[in-house]
Design a protein around this motif. Structure first.
Motif, PDB file in Angstrom:
ATOM      1  N   SER A   1       3.659  21.399   4.078  1.00  0.00           N
ATOM      2  CA  SER A   1       3.486  20.841   2.737  1.00  0.00           C
ATOM      3  C   SER A   1       4.541  19.791   2.437  1.00  0.00           C
ATOM      4  CB  SER A   1       3.544  21.953   1.691  1.00  0.00           C
ATOM      5  OG  SER A   1       2.410  22.785   1.787  1.00  0.00           O
ATOM      6  N   GLY A   2       4.193  18.882   1.538  1.00  0.00           N
ATOM      7  CA  GLY A   2       5.080  17.794   1.141  1.00  0.00           C
ATOM      8  C   GLY A   2       4.347  16.476   1.215  1.00  0.00           C
ATOM      9  N   THR A   3       4.689  15.571   0.316  1.00  0.00           N
ATOM     10  CA  THR A   3       4.048  14.257   0.323  1.00  0.00           C
ATOM     11  C   THR A   3       4.264  13.580   1.668  1.00  0.00           C
ATOM     12  OG1 THR A   3       4.395  14.021  -2.048  1.00  0.00           O
ATOM     13  CG2 THR A   3       3.976  12.009  -0.810  1.00  0.00           C
ATOM     14  N   GLU A   4       3.180  13.129   2.281  1.00  0.00           N
ATOM     15  CA  GLU A   4       3.258  12.569   3.625  1.00  0.00           C
ATOM     16  C   GLU A   4       3.995  11.229   3.626  1.00  0.00           C
ATOM     17  OE1 GLU A   4      -0.898  14.540   3.297  1.00  0.00           O
ATOM     18  OE2 GLU A   4       0.388  13.243   2.052  1.00  0.00           O
ATOM     19  N   ASP A   5       4.782  11.033   4.678  1.00  0.00           N
ATOM     20  CA  ASP A   5       5.474   9.763   4.911  1.00  0.00           C
ATOM     21  C   ASP A   5       4.507   8.863   5.679  1.00  0.00           C
ATOM     22  OD1 ASP A   5       7.075   7.639   5.589  1.00  0.00           O
ATOM     23  OD2 ASP A   5       8.496   8.808   6.789  1.00  0.00           O
TER      24      ASP A   5
ATOM     25  N   GLY B   1       3.887  24.510  -0.344  1.00  0.00           N
ATOM     26  CA  GLY B   1       3.744  23.636  -1.510  1.00  0.00           C
ATOM     27  C   GLY B   1       2.308  23.211  -1.699  1.00  0.00           C
ATOM     28  N   GLY B   2       2.070  21.930  -1.619  1.00  0.00           N
ATOM     29  CA  GLY B   2       0.762  21.375  -1.940  1.00  0.00           C
ATOM     30  C   GLY B   2      -0.277  21.472  -0.850  1.00  0.00           C
ATOM     31  N   GLY B   3       0.052  22.011   0.302  1.00  0.00           N
ATOM     32  CA  GLY B   3      -0.926  22.228   1.347  1.00  0.00           C
ATOM     33  C   GLY B   3      -1.256  21.016   2.190  1.00  0.00           C
ATOM     34  N   GLN B   4      -0.379  20.018   2.199  1.00  0.00           N
ATOM     35  CA  GLN B   4      -0.624  18.852   3.062  1.00  0.00           C
ATOM     36  C   GLN B   4      -0.582  19.259   4.535  1.00  0.00           C
ATOM     37  OE1 GLN B   4       1.480  18.910   0.488  1.00  0.00           O
ATOM     38  NE2 GLN B   4       1.180  17.089  -0.798  1.00  0.00           N
ATOM     39  N   GLU B   5      -1.049  18.345   5.402  1.00  0.00           N
ATOM     40  CA  GLU B   5      -1.115  18.599   6.844  1.00  0.00           C
ATOM     41  C   GLU B   5      -1.908  19.886   7.134  1.00  0.00           C
ATOM     42  OE1 GLU B   5       0.364  16.421   9.385  1.00  0.00           O
ATOM     43  OE2 GLU B   5       0.244  15.208   7.564  1.00  0.00           O
ATOM     44  N   ARG B   6      -3.037  20.028   6.433  1.00  0.00           N
ATOM     45  CA  ARG B   6      -3.927  21.178   6.593  1.00  0.00           C
ATOM     46  C   ARG B   6      -3.191  22.491   6.371  1.00  0.00           C
ATOM     47  NH1 ARG B   6      -6.238  21.839  11.657  1.00  0.00           N
ATOM     48  NH2 ARG B   6      -8.103  22.784  10.749  1.00  0.00           N
TER      49      ARG B   6
ATOM     50  N   TRP C   1       0.843  -1.192   0.000  1.00  0.00           N
ATOM     51  CA  TRP C   1       0.000   0.000   0.000  1.00  0.00           C
ATOM     52  C   TRP C   1       0.884   1.249   0.000  1.00  0.00           C
ATOM     53  CZ3 TRP C   1      -4.567  -1.403  -1.357  1.00  0.00           C
ATOM     54  CH2 TRP C   1      -5.072  -2.643  -0.958  1.00  0.00           C
ATOM     55  N   PHE C   2       1.656   1.409  -1.047  1.00  0.00           N
ATOM     56  CA  PHE C   2       2.666   2.470  -1.105  1.00  0.00           C
ATOM     57  C   PHE C   2       2.151   3.768  -1.717  1.00  0.00           C
ATOM     58  CE2 PHE C   2       2.841  -0.023  -4.983  1.00  0.00           C
ATOM     59  CZ  PHE C   2       2.805   0.960  -5.973  1.00  0.00           C
ATOM     60  N   GLY C   3       0.858   3.859  -1.991  1.00  0.00           N
ATOM     61  CA  GLY C   3       0.322   5.010  -2.712  1.00  0.00           C
ATOM     62  C   GLY C   3       0.506   6.333  -1.988  1.00  0.00           C
ATOM     63  N   ASN C   4       0.377   7.409  -2.770  1.00  0.00           N
ATOM     64  CA  ASN C   4       0.424   8.773  -2.249  1.00  0.00           C
ATOM     65  C   ASN C   4      -0.913   9.068  -1.567  1.00  0.00           C
ATOM     66  OD1 ASN C   4       0.244  11.659  -2.047  1.00  0.00           O
ATOM     67  ND2 ASN C   4       1.846  11.828  -3.601  1.00  0.00           N
ATOM     68  N   ALA C   5      -0.879   9.522  -0.335  1.00  0.00           N
ATOM     69  CA  ALA C   5      -2.112   9.740   0.427  1.00  0.00           C
ATOM     70  C   ALA C   5      -2.999  10.830  -0.175  1.00  0.00           C
ATOM     71  CB  ALA C   5      -1.776  10.085   1.870  1.00  0.00           C
ATOM     72  N   SER C   6      -2.476  11.617  -1.100  1.00  0.00           N
ATOM     73  CA  SER C   6      -3.275  12.651  -1.751  1.00  0.00           C
ATOM     74  C   SER C   6      -3.899  12.170  -3.058  1.00  0.00           C
ATOM     75  CB  SER C   6      -2.406  13.893  -2.034  1.00  0.00           C
ATOM     76  OG  SER C   6      -1.939  14.457  -0.834  1.00  0.00           O
TER      77      SER C   6
END
Length: 381
Positions: free
Chosen positions: A236-240, A227-232, A27-32
């Motif tokens: 930002s940045g693709t979540e680990d 960046g992409g607005g992750q973590e509300r 399940w290695f997908g990007n959470a976004s």
């Protein structure tokens, strides 16, 4: 080799590795991403956030996953202070002189770049700051108070709840660096009365590069990563995802063991301290003898070099450290010990022993190895 440098880092626990592995492989997908693989990752991330929040006594939306304690501390200190500057013109920060470098350097950055006035409330000879000292440092334009729950070099534990009462009375946000306290002391922000708290996974049996900042939603926070607005929008940045699962799993395990492990390790630590002080002439314990982490015992050995003692110990199969791993390689005496009033030349003789939850046997043989090592250094080998 016997490892007693757990304040620097710990091995990854088998349960943690097992929990995170599916999110590195299947399940290695990007959470976004809006497909099955991404949704599975997002669900795991949400669950990990809830689990971390439960231990911290916060809402899940209050948890920001980071790359470790240093980033969490930077985000807290810079992010809360800069937001306070923008919202109400606050330009003052209160901390202490014995904090981790990530706090002190962040404070220096705020002073240098944003014109902040930084007050470092003094500590006593045991490394304790009094609530009154913090209260007397507060001003109408104080943006933030940031103090470590437990010191990473000497293990001294601060009276966080009493300090929080002083900051709360003035309506000033209080951030606590709990990187060393996690796994040994309660992290309940409700009990502590704090507004923001930092933790790091690699002190708990999770991989390096994992951590989190808990920050209450009412506290404005300026992001440092854009960046992409992750973590509300706060980081930002693709979540680990695998890292978040690892952190949550390690934190759950540590919290489940905490009370029993703290009592058991404290008893073994106290016996160890007593034996070292009996065996080694001029050895002195550093830090508070009562208000200290269960897993920390630190000493100065007059007439030696701390680094030379460490080398002798390693020859005898014992691994420890002279202080913070983040300051390793520095020729300067520990800023923590100097702030506690220890002379620089004596501070350079310091050696720290830090234990894991798994410690179950008396440490008499380690104390004997310390005695032999100090004697060898003092005699010139």
């Amino acid at each position: 080799m016997l490892y007693f440098d757990n304040a620097a880092t710990t091995p990854v626990r088998p349960e943690v590795l097992e929990a995170m592995m599916p999110y590195l492989t299947r399940w290695f997908g990007n959470a976004s991403s809006h497909h099955t693989m991404g949704e599975a990752a997002a669900e795991a991330l949400t669950d990990a956030r809830r689990r971390v929040a439960r231990v911290l006594g916060m809402r899940a939306v209050d948890v920001v996953f980071t790359s470790g304690g240093t980033e969490a501390n930077n985000l807290a200190v810079k992010g809360i202070a800069i937001a306070a500057l923008q919202h109400r013109g606050a330009r003052h920060l209160v901390t202490t002189p014995i904090e981790h470098e990530s706090i002190l350097e962040s404070a220096d950055y705020l002073a240098r770049v944003h014109g902040f006035d930084v007050t470092r409330a003094p500590v006593d000879a045991f490394g304790r700051v009094t609530p009154d000292a913090v209260a007397s440092a507060l001003r109408d334009d104080t943006a933030l108070v940031s103090i470590g729950y437990a010191n990473n070099e000497v293990g001294t534990v601060q009276d966080i709840a009493a300090i929080a009462a002083a900051t709360r009375a003035r309506g000033i946000p209080f951030h606590v660096d709990a990187v060393q306290a996690a796994g040994w002391l309660s992290l309940s922000t409700a009990e502590l009365g704090v507004d923001a708290i930092s933790i790091a996974g690699h002190k708990l049996g999770a991989p390096k590069g994992t951590g989190a900042l808990g920050v209450r939603g009412r506290i404005p926070l300026e992001p440092l990563m854009h960046g992409g607005g992750q973590e509300r929008g706060r980081r930002s940045g693709t979540e680990d995802v695998a890292g978040a699962v690892a952190l949550a799993t390690a934190l759950d395990l540590a919290e489940g063991e905490r009370v029993e492990a703290a009592a058991r390790v404290s008893r073994l630590r106290d016996a160890f301290i007593g034996r070292v002080l009996d065996l080694v002439p001029s050895a002195a314990l550093t830090g508070d003898p009562v208000h200290r982490l269960p897993g920390t015992a630190s000493f100065t050995f007059a007439g030696t070099s701390g680094e030379a003692v460490l080398l002798e110990l390693e020859r005898r199969g014992v691994v420890s450290s002279s202080g913070s791993a983040c300051a390793a390689g520095s020729d300067e005496p520990s800023h923590v010990l100097v702030a506690m009033g220890i002379a620089p030349e004596l501070a350079q003789t310091a050696v720290r022993f830090t234990f894991s939850h798994e410690l179950r046997e008396p440490l008499d043989a380690i104390a004997d190895a310390i005695s032999a090592s100090v004697t060898a250094v003092r005699s010139g080998g």
